[in-house]
Design a protein around this motif. Structure first.
Motif, PDB file in Angstrom:
ATOM      1  N   ALA A 122      28.344  25.399  22.873  1.00 15.76           N
ATOM      2  CA  ALA A 122      27.494  25.557  24.055  1.00 15.76           C
ATOM      3  C   ALA A 122      27.666  26.958  24.623  1.00 15.76           C
ATOM      4  CB  ALA A 122      27.889  24.521  25.108  1.00 15.76           C
ATOM      5  N   PRO A 123      26.655  27.471  25.316  1.00 10.33           N
ATOM      6  CA  PRO A 123      26.795  28.793  25.930  1.00 10.33           C
ATOM      7  C   PRO A 123      27.793  28.741  27.090  1.00 10.33           C
ATOM      8  CG  PRO A 123      24.745  27.758  26.612  1.00 10.33           C
ATOM      9  CD  PRO A 123      25.337  26.878  25.548  1.00 10.33           C
ATOM     10  N   ALA A 124      28.340  29.888  27.434  1.00 13.67           N
ATOM     11  CA  ALA A 124      29.255  29.963  28.574  1.00 13.67           C
ATOM     12  C   ALA A 124      28.458  29.754  29.861  1.00 13.67           C
ATOM     13  CB  ALA A 124      29.944  31.317  28.597  1.00 13.67           C
ATOM     14  N   VAL A 125      29.098  29.154  30.850  1.00  8.91           N
ATOM     15  CA  VAL A 125      28.468  28.893  32.138  1.00  8.91           C
ATOM     16  C   VAL A 125      29.248  29.614  33.226  1.00  8.91           C
ATOM     17  CG1 VAL A 125      27.889  27.124  33.840  1.00  8.91           C
ATOM     18  CG2 VAL A 125      27.619  26.638  31.397  1.00  8.91           C
ATOM     19  N   VAL A 126      28.543  30.339  34.082  1.00  6.05           N
ATOM     20  CA  VAL A 126      29.165  31.029  35.205  1.00  6.05           C
ATOM     21  C   VAL A 126      28.551  30.488  36.497  1.00  6.05           C
ATOM     22  CG1 VAL A 126      29.567  33.232  36.363  1.00  6.05           C
ATOM     23  CG2 VAL A 126      29.518  33.127  33.854  1.00  6.05           C
ATOM     24  N   SER A 127      29.388  29.956  37.374  1.00  4.21           N
ATOM     25  CA  SER A 127      28.899  29.477  38.666  1.00  4.21           C
ATOM     26  C   SER A 127      29.379  30.423  39.764  1.00  4.21           C
ATOM     27  CB  SER A 127      29.386  28.051  38.942  1.00  4.21           C
ATOM     28  OG  SER A 127      30.795  28.010  39.023  1.00  4.21           O
ATOM     29  N   ILE A 128      28.467  30.758  40.667  1.00  2.43           N
ATOM     30  CA  ILE A 128      28.773  31.681  41.759  1.00  2.43           C
ATOM     31  C   ILE A 128      28.599  30.953  43.084  1.00  2.43           C
ATOM     32  CG2 ILE A 128      28.236  33.884  42.861  1.00  2.43           C
ATOM     33  CD1 ILE A 128      29.032  34.340  40.021  1.00  2.43           C
ATOM     34  N   THR A 129      29.606  31.036  43.945  1.00  2.62           N
ATOM     35  CA  THR A 129      29.493  30.497  45.301  1.00  2.62           C
ATOM     36  C   THR A 129      29.833  31.609  46.287  1.00  2.62           C
ATOM     37  OG1 THR A 129      31.805  29.748  45.296  1.00  2.62           O
ATOM     38  CG2 THR A 129      30.129  28.161  44.594  1.00  2.62           C
ATOM     39  N   THR A 130      29.349  31.470  47.516  1.00  2.00           N
ATOM     40  CA  THR A 130      29.672  32.448  48.544  1.00  2.00           C
ATOM     41  C   THR A 130      30.232  31.733  49.770  1.00  2.00           C
ATOM     42  OG1 THR A 130      27.428  32.377  49.465  1.00  2.00           O
ATOM     43  CG2 THR A 130      27.874  34.049  47.792  1.00  2.00           C
ATOM     44  N   GLN A 131      31.126  32.404  50.455  1.00  2.00           N
ATOM     45  CA  GLN A 131      31.693  31.882  51.691  1.00  2.00           C
ATOM     46  C   GLN A 131      31.868  33.041  52.648  1.00  2.00           C
ATOM     47  OE1 GLN A 131      35.344  29.690  51.266  1.00  2.00           O
ATOM     48  NE2 GLN A 131      35.801  29.762  53.447  1.00  2.00           N
ATOM     49  N   GLY A 132      31.315  32.910  53.834  1.00  3.78           N
ATOM     50  CA  GLY A 132      31.433  33.977  54.814  1.00  3.78           C
ATOM     51  C   GLY A 132      30.316  34.998  54.741  1.00  3.78           C
ATOM     52  N   GLY A 133      29.367  34.788  53.842  1.00  6.36           N
ATOM     53  CA  GLY A 133      28.248  35.708  53.709  1.00  6.36           C
ATOM     54  C   GLY A 133      27.143  35.380  54.706  1.00  6.36           C
ATOM     55  N   PRO A 134      25.922  35.875  54.509  1.00  5.36           N
ATOM     56  CA  PRO A 134      25.527  36.677  53.335  1.00  5.36           C
ATOM     57  C   PRO A 134      26.156  38.073  53.364  1.00  5.36           C
ATOM     58  CG  PRO A 134      23.748  36.616  54.936  1.00  5.36           C
ATOM     59  CD  PRO A 134      24.812  35.705  55.455  1.00  5.36           C
ATOM     60  N   PHE A 135      26.297  38.633  52.161  1.00  7.93           N
ATOM     61  CA  PHE A 135      26.890  39.950  52.030  1.00  7.93           C
ATOM     62  C   PHE A 135      25.804  40.945  51.662  1.00  7.93           C
ATOM     63  CE2 PHE A 135      30.264  36.911  50.844  1.00  7.93           C
ATOM     64  CZ  PHE A 135      31.172  37.198  51.861  1.00  7.93           C
ATOM     65  N   ARG A 136      25.613  41.906  52.534  1.00  5.74           N
ATOM     66  CA  ARG A 136      24.564  42.900  52.329  1.00  5.74           C
ATOM     67  C   ARG A 136      24.814  43.697  51.059  1.00  5.74           C
ATOM     68  NH1 ARG A 136      22.878  47.649  56.656  1.00  5.74           N
ATOM     69  NH2 ARG A 136      21.102  48.468  55.477  1.00  5.74           N
ATOM     70  N   GLY A 137      23.779  43.804  50.239  1.00  3.86           N
ATOM     71  CA  GLY A 137      23.861  44.594  49.025  1.00  3.86           C
ATOM     72  C   GLY A 137      24.549  43.908  47.864  1.00  3.86           C
ATOM     73  N   VAL A 138      24.861  42.615  48.013  1.00  3.23           N
ATOM     74  CA  VAL A 138      25.529  41.873  46.943  1.00  3.23           C
ATOM     75  C   VAL A 138      24.586  40.799  46.418  1.00  3.23           C
ATOM     76  CG1 VAL A 138      27.480  40.401  46.329  1.00  3.23           C
ATOM     77  CG2 VAL A 138      27.799  42.286  47.946  1.00  3.23           C
ATOM     78  N   LEU A 167      32.090  37.443  29.296  1.00  2.89           N
ATOM     79  CA  LEU A 167      32.435  36.300  28.450  1.00  2.89           C
ATOM     80  C   LEU A 167      31.860  36.476  27.049  1.00  2.89           C
ATOM     81  CD1 LEU A 167      31.898  33.386  31.000  1.00  2.89           C
ATOM     82  CD2 LEU A 167      34.081  34.365  30.249  1.00  2.89           C
ATOM     83  N   ALA A 168      30.630  37.004  26.964  1.00  2.00           N
ATOM     84  CA  ALA A 168      30.018  37.250  25.660  1.00  2.00           C
ATOM     85  C   ALA A 168      30.798  38.313  24.896  1.00  2.00           C
ATOM     86  CB  ALA A 168      28.561  37.686  25.830  1.00  2.00           C
ATOM     87  N   HIS A 169      31.245  39.346  25.604  1.00  2.00           N
ATOM     88  CA  HIS A 169      32.019  40.406  24.964  1.00  2.00           C
ATOM     89  C   HIS A 169      33.317  39.863  24.386  1.00  2.00           C
ATOM     90  CE1 HIS A 169      33.365  44.498  24.201  1.00  2.00           C
ATOM     91  NE2 HIS A 169      34.530  44.179  24.753  1.00  2.00           N
ATOM     92  N   LEU A 170      33.881  38.881  25.061  1.00  2.00           N
ATOM     93  CA  LEU A 170      35.116  38.249  24.595  1.00  2.00           C
ATOM     94  C   LEU A 170      34.850  37.159  23.561  1.00  2.00           C
ATOM     95  CD1 LEU A 170      36.890  37.917  28.055  1.00  2.00           C
ATOM     96  CD2 LEU A 170      37.591  39.414  26.185  1.00  2.00           C
ATOM     97  N   ALA A 171      33.567  36.925  23.250  1.00  2.37           N
ATOM     98  CA  ALA A 171      33.153  35.882  22.301  1.00  2.37           C
ATOM     99  C   ALA A 171      33.596  34.498  22.768  1.00  2.37           C
ATOM    100  CB  ALA A 171      33.688  36.178  20.902  1.00  2.37           C
ATOM    101  N   LEU A 172      33.641  34.289  24.082  1.00  2.00           N
ATOM    102  CA  LEU A 172      34.014  32.989  24.634  1.00  2.00           C
ATOM    103  C   LEU A 172      32.751  32.152  24.824  1.00  2.00           C
ATOM    104  CD1 LEU A 172      36.679  34.105  27.266  1.00  2.00           C
ATOM    105  CD2 LEU A 172      37.089  32.897  25.117  1.00  2.00           C
ATOM    106  N   GLU A 173      32.663  31.066  24.085  1.00  2.00           N
ATOM    107  CA  GLU A 173      31.503  30.174  24.154  1.00  2.00           C
ATOM    108  C   GLU A 173      31.951  28.792  24.606  1.00  2.00           C
ATOM    109  OE1 GLU A 173      30.318  30.514  20.070  1.00  2.00           O
ATOM    110  OE2 GLU A 173      28.873  32.095  20.506  1.00  2.00           O
ATOM    111  N   GLY A 174      31.065  28.072  25.269  1.00  2.00           N
ATOM    112  CA  GLY A 174      31.380  26.726  25.710  1.00  2.00           C
ATOM    113  C   GLY A 174      32.425  26.674  26.808  1.00  2.00           C
TER     114      GLY A 174
END
Length: 202
Positions: free
Chosen positions: A20-36, A49-56
């Motif tokens: 399976a492809p790698a999954v990246v989940s992003i959460t924020t706390q205390g934002g919103p952060f300007r310019g991010v 993760l792709a550069h490291l060949a990490l899958e699944g």
């Protein structure tokens, strides 16, 4: 030589093995952060993760403010101050259980699966450091993200040799993350208890 191909579901076929492809989940706390942009951070983490060949694998990234990371730093590391990045690897799971912490050498993609852990980045501290270093905030976040990811994979910087290796690998991940394409070249070829790792990036 066995090649790899993707099917319509996004699964990668390596010979007869399905990953399976790698999954990246992003959460924020205390934002919103300007310019991010959470989407930009996700793309850069995925390229690492792709550069490291990490899958699944799964990677959780939290973008927080100084008060939030201060509380985590105090609770888990007994350091009563904010920091730039914290890494919480999953203990006794994946390659971490079979790899001595801080040991030098390449990442073995076959040893890693499931949730790698959590990387928490303080946007407040990253913004200050970016200004001090006169570079874009996204570049600073990328460096901290790569640094935290390497901690999840068992790297550390307690000795000079470890510091040199980790600095070099962090820079390599920064370059891969900022590239227009993605090339999974690697370095050389269930959720457990989370433990924080030392954070301060070089």
């Amino acid at each position: 030589m066995t090649g790899k191909r993707k099917d319509s579901s996004g699964m990668t076929h390596r010979g007869n093995r399905l990953t399976a492809p790698a999954v990246v989940s992003i959460t924020t706390q205390g934002g919103p952060f300007r310019g991010v942009s959470a989407a930009a951070v996700r793309r850069r983490a995925s390229k690492m993760l792709a550069h490291l060949a990490l899958e699944g694998v799964e990677l959780s990234v939290a973008l927080v403010n100084d008060p939030a990371i201060h509380e985590l730093n105090r609770t888990y590391r007994r350091k009563d101050k904010p920091t730039d990045v914290l890494a919480f690897p999953m203990s006794d799971q994946n390659g971490a259980g079979s790899r001595k912490r801080g040991r030098r050498g390449p990442v073995d993609p076959s040893a890693w699966h499931g949730l790698l852990g959590d990387v928490i980045v303080s946007i407040d501290t990253a913004a200050r450091q970016a200004a001090e270093r006169d570079r874009p905030l996204l570049d600073e976040i990328t460096m901290l993200l790569g640094h935290g990811l390497l901690h999840l994979l068992g790297y550390d910087h307690k000795t000079d040799a470890e510091e040199r290796e980790m600095t070099a690998l962090t820079r390599e991940l920064e370059v891969a993350a900022a590239s227009r394409g993605s090339s999974p070249t690697g370095f050389g070829s269930q959720r457990g208890d989370a433990r924080p790792k030392k954070t301060r990036a070089p």
